[in-house]
Design an enzyme around this catalytic site. Structure first.
Site, PDB file in Angstrom:
ATOM      1  N   CYS A 105      -2.805  -7.473   8.246  1.00 48.22           N
ATOM      2  CA  CYS A 105      -1.655  -8.264   8.682  1.00 48.22           C
ATOM      3  C   CYS A 105      -0.437  -7.970   7.797  1.00 48.22           C
ATOM      4  CB  CYS A 105      -2.012  -9.754   8.715  1.00 48.22           C
ATOM      5  SG  CYS A 105      -0.805 -10.746   9.603  1.00 48.22           S
ATOM      6  N   HIS A 127      -7.211 -10.085  11.211  1.00 47.48           N
ATOM      7  CA  HIS A 127      -7.784 -10.582   9.954  1.00 47.48           C
ATOM      8  C   HIS A 127      -9.308 -10.483   9.953  1.00 47.48           C
ATOM      9  CE1 HIS A 127      -4.091 -12.238   8.258  1.00 47.48           C
ATOM     10  NE2 HIS A 127      -3.767 -12.613   9.477  1.00 47.48           N
ATOM     11  N   GLU A 179     -11.112 -10.573   7.506  1.00 49.08           N
ATOM     12  CA  GLU A 179     -11.628 -11.463   6.446  1.00 49.08           C
ATOM     13  C   GLU A 179     -11.864 -12.886   6.949  1.00 49.08           C
ATOM     14  OE1 GLU A 179      -8.541 -10.535   6.812  1.00 49.08           O
ATOM     15  OE2 GLU A 179      -7.170 -12.151   6.212  1.00 49.08           O
TER      16      GLU A 179
END
Lengths: 300, 207
Positions: free
Chosen positions: B87, B181, B183
Site C-alpha cells: 500500500c 494488505h 499482512e
C-alpha cells in the site's frame, strides 16, 4: 454488504478496522480550515479531524455543538490526501449518515459535541464508513466496539490542554485489560457483567491481552512530552485537538508532536523537539470545571 | 554474519518502523520463519538482509522517516536489498507518483496514483488472482484500504497479482510492491518470499 463500486465488498470489518491499523504511530490533528489541514499534513499528521470549532472554543462559546458544515468539510477534503475525519453527536445517526454521504474517511462519535441521545449511541455496524469512539474505561471501550466502533480513543478532557484525564482513561483501559488476563476462565462471566459488555468479547480480550481494534489517546494532549507520555503508557497513536492551533507556532508544534510520537522512548529526541516551541495553549485545571462543563462524562 | 551464512539462524528482515501497520508485518515475518527487526534508523537498517515497508500514510512516512533514513533505504534497495512494500509501501517503492511528486525510495518502475480507488467508503475486499509460480492458498482475498492504483508498469516489471483485471502486485528482481494488505489476511506467500530472498541475500554478491 453492498457492492460499492463494482470493486468488491466494501465496509467489511477488516477494511474498517484496517484503516485505523494504518494510522498507528501517527498523530491526528484537529483543523478548522483548509490552510490548517495543509499545515497539519506538511507537518506529518497521518489524518486530520475537520471541525468548525476546536474543543477549546466550544468550551469557551458554550451552546449546542453540532456536526460541521459540509461545505467546510469538503474544503478540507480537497486540501489534503491524508484521511479526513469528522465528528457527529453521540447517537445522532443522521449526522453520521450525512458524513458518510460526504465520504468522510472516519466518523468520530464524539462527546465533544452536545449528545443527541442520552441512552443510545449510533448503531455503527450498518455504516460503510468506520467509527472511532471515546472511552474512559475498559467497559465503555467494549460497549462501543460491540456497537461497531472500529477504533477506540481515550476521552480525556478535550479543550483543556490538561493531560490528566487522558492518563486516567488510558491507565483504566489498559489496566482493565491486564486485570482480565489474570482471571480464571470461570471468573470472566462475572467480569463481563461488571464491565457491562458481552462475554465473548471480554473472553477474547482476556485471551489476546489487547482490544480487537486500535487504541489511540485523546483529550488534553498539548506538548510533545504529553504525546510521548501517552505512547509510553500504551497508546498506539495520538489525537491532538486544541493543543496545536491554540499554540504560538502551530506548524512547529505540529511537527514536534509528530516527532515525539515517533520517537516516544527517546528522551533526547523529545527534548530536542520540545525546545523553543513558543507558548503552549493555556491549560485548565480540572477543579476549575463544574460537573456540567465536563465532556468525558457524556455517553457511557 | 558467520552464523547466518551457515544458514542456521533465521534471516533478519527489517520492518520500517516509522508509522502504520508495523506490528502486523513483524508478526507475519515471524510466522514464516524470519527474524523481524524494527528499523527506525540508518544503523538498524544496516543490520538487515531485507526490508518491508508497511502500509500507512505515504506523506507521513516520507516526513517522519527523515531524509537520512530514506536516502539510506534508497541506496540499499538500489544495491539489491530485497524489499516488499504494501500500500503506502508500494507508493514508497514506486519510481513515479502521479502528480509529479519526487519518489520516496524508488526502485520499481511503475506509476502509482494515491487513493486511486477512492476514499475510505470505497475501500474493499476482493479475490486476488496470483500469477503462476506464486503458490499459496487458493483464491485469497485482497484487502484494499484507500489503496493506490498502479496506472503504468515499466519494462522488466512482472505482474504478481491481479484483482478484477487490475494489476495490484508487481515485481522487479528482488522488489515486490502490492496495492493491498497481505499482512491483514492469512496470505503469507509474499512474506515467505521476502524471508527466502533475505536468506539468499549477501551484500555485494547479488547479480
Amino acid at each position: 454488504m453492498a457492492d460499492g463500486n463494482g470493486n468488491g465488498q466494501v465496509g467489511t470489518p477488516r477494511v474498517k478496522a484496517g484503516l485505523a491499523q494504518m494510522l498507528k504511530g501517527g498523530v491526528i490533528m484537529d483543523v478548522t480550515t483548509p490552510a490548517q489541514a495543509k499545515i497539519a499534513e506538511d507537518a506529518g499528521a497521518c489524518a486530520v479531524m475537520a471541525l468548525e470549532r476546536i474543543p477549546a472554543d466550544i468550551r469557551r462559546d458554550g451552546g449546542v455543538a453540532r456536526m460541521s458544515d459540509p461545505e467546510m468539510i469538503r474544503g478540507i477534503q480537497d486540501a489534503v490526501t491524508i484521511p479526513v475525519m469528522a465528528k457527529c453527536r453521540i447517537g445522532h445517526f443522521v449526522e453520521a449518515q450525512v458524513l458518510q454521504s460526504l465520504e468522510i474517511d472516519y466518523i468520530d462519535e464524539s462527546e465533544v459535541l452536545t449528545p443527541a441521545d442520552e441512552a443510545n449511541h449510533v448503531d455503527k455496524h450498518g455504516f460503510t464508513v468506520p467509527f472511532v469512539c471515546g472511552a474512559t474505561d475498559l467497559g465503555e471501550a467494549l460497549r462501543r466496539i460491540t456497537e461497531g466502533a472500529a477504533m477506540i480513543r481515550s476521552k480525556g478532557e478535550a479543550g483543556t490542554g490538561n493531560v490528566v484525564e487522558a492518563v486516567r482513561h488510558m491507565r483504566s483501559i489498559l489496566g482493565g485489560i491486564r486485570r482480565l488476563g489474570t482471571l480464571a476462565p470461570e471468573e470472566l462471566y462475572a467480569a463481563a457483567k461488571e464491565l457491562r459488555a458481552p462475554y465473548e468479547l471480554v473472553a477474547q480480550v482476556a485471551r489476546e491481552g489487547r482490544l480487537p481494534v486500535v487504541l489511540f489517546t485523546a483529550g488534553g494532549i498539548a506538548t510533545p512530552a504529553d504525546a510521548a507520555l501517552m505512547m509510553q503508557l500504551g497508546a498506539e497513536g495520538v489525537f491532538v485537538g486544541s493543543g496545536i492551533f491554540k499554540s504560538g507556532d502551530p506548524a512547529a508544534r505540529a511537527r514536534a508532536i509528530v516527532e515525539a510520537t515517533r520517537h516516544f522512548t527517546d528522551a533526547d529526541a523529545v527534548a530536542r523537539v520540545s525546545a523553543g516551541l513558543g507558548e503552549a495553549m493555556v491549560g485548565i485545571e480540572m477543579d476549575e470545571l463544574t460537573p456540567a462543563q465536563l465532556l468525558h462524562t457524556r455517553g457511557g | 554474519m558467520t552464523d547466518r551464512s551457515r544458514g542456521a539462524a533465521p534471516p533478519l528482515v527489517g520492518v520500517l518502523a516509522v508509522h502504520g501497520a508495523v506490528s502486523e508485518h513483524v508478526d507475519a515475518v515471524r510466522a514464516v520463519g524470519g527474524d523481524p527487526r524494527r528499523v527506525g534508523s540508518v544503523v538498524e537498517l544496516d543490520a538487515v538482509q531485507a526490508v518491508v515497508i508497511p502500509g500507512g500514510e505515504s506523506t507521513t512516512i516520507r516526513l517522519a522517516a527523515g531524509e537520512d533514513l530514506l536516502a539510506a533505504l534508497a541506496r540499499r534497495v538500489r544495491d539489491g536489498l530485497p524489499a516488499l512494500g504494501t500500500c503506502a509501501g508500494l507508493i514508497a517503492l514506486a519510481d513515479h507518483i502521479a502528480g509529479g511528486e519526487e519518489p520516496i525510495v524508488g526502485g520499481l518502475d511503475v506509476t502509482v496514483e494515491r487513493n486511486g480507488y477512492g476514499r475510505q467508503v470505497a475501500s474493499f475486499e476482493a479475490p486476488l488472482e496470483y500469477a503462476p509460480g506464486w503458490d499459496g492458498d487458493p483464491e485469497p482475498d485482497g484487502v484494499f484500504i484507500r489503496a493506490p492504483r498502479i496506472t503504468h508498469v515499466g519494462d522488466g516489471v512482472d505482474v504478481v497479482a491481479r484483482c478484477r483485471g487490475d494489476i495490484v502486485a508487481v515485481r522487479r528482481g528482488d522488489i515486490v510492491g502490492t496495492a493491498y494488505h497481505p499482512e491483514l489476511t492469512g496470505d503469507r506467500r509474499l512474506h515467505a518470499w521476502i524471508v527466502g530472498r533475505a536468506r539468499a541475500y549477501h551484500p555485494g554478491t547479488h547479480a
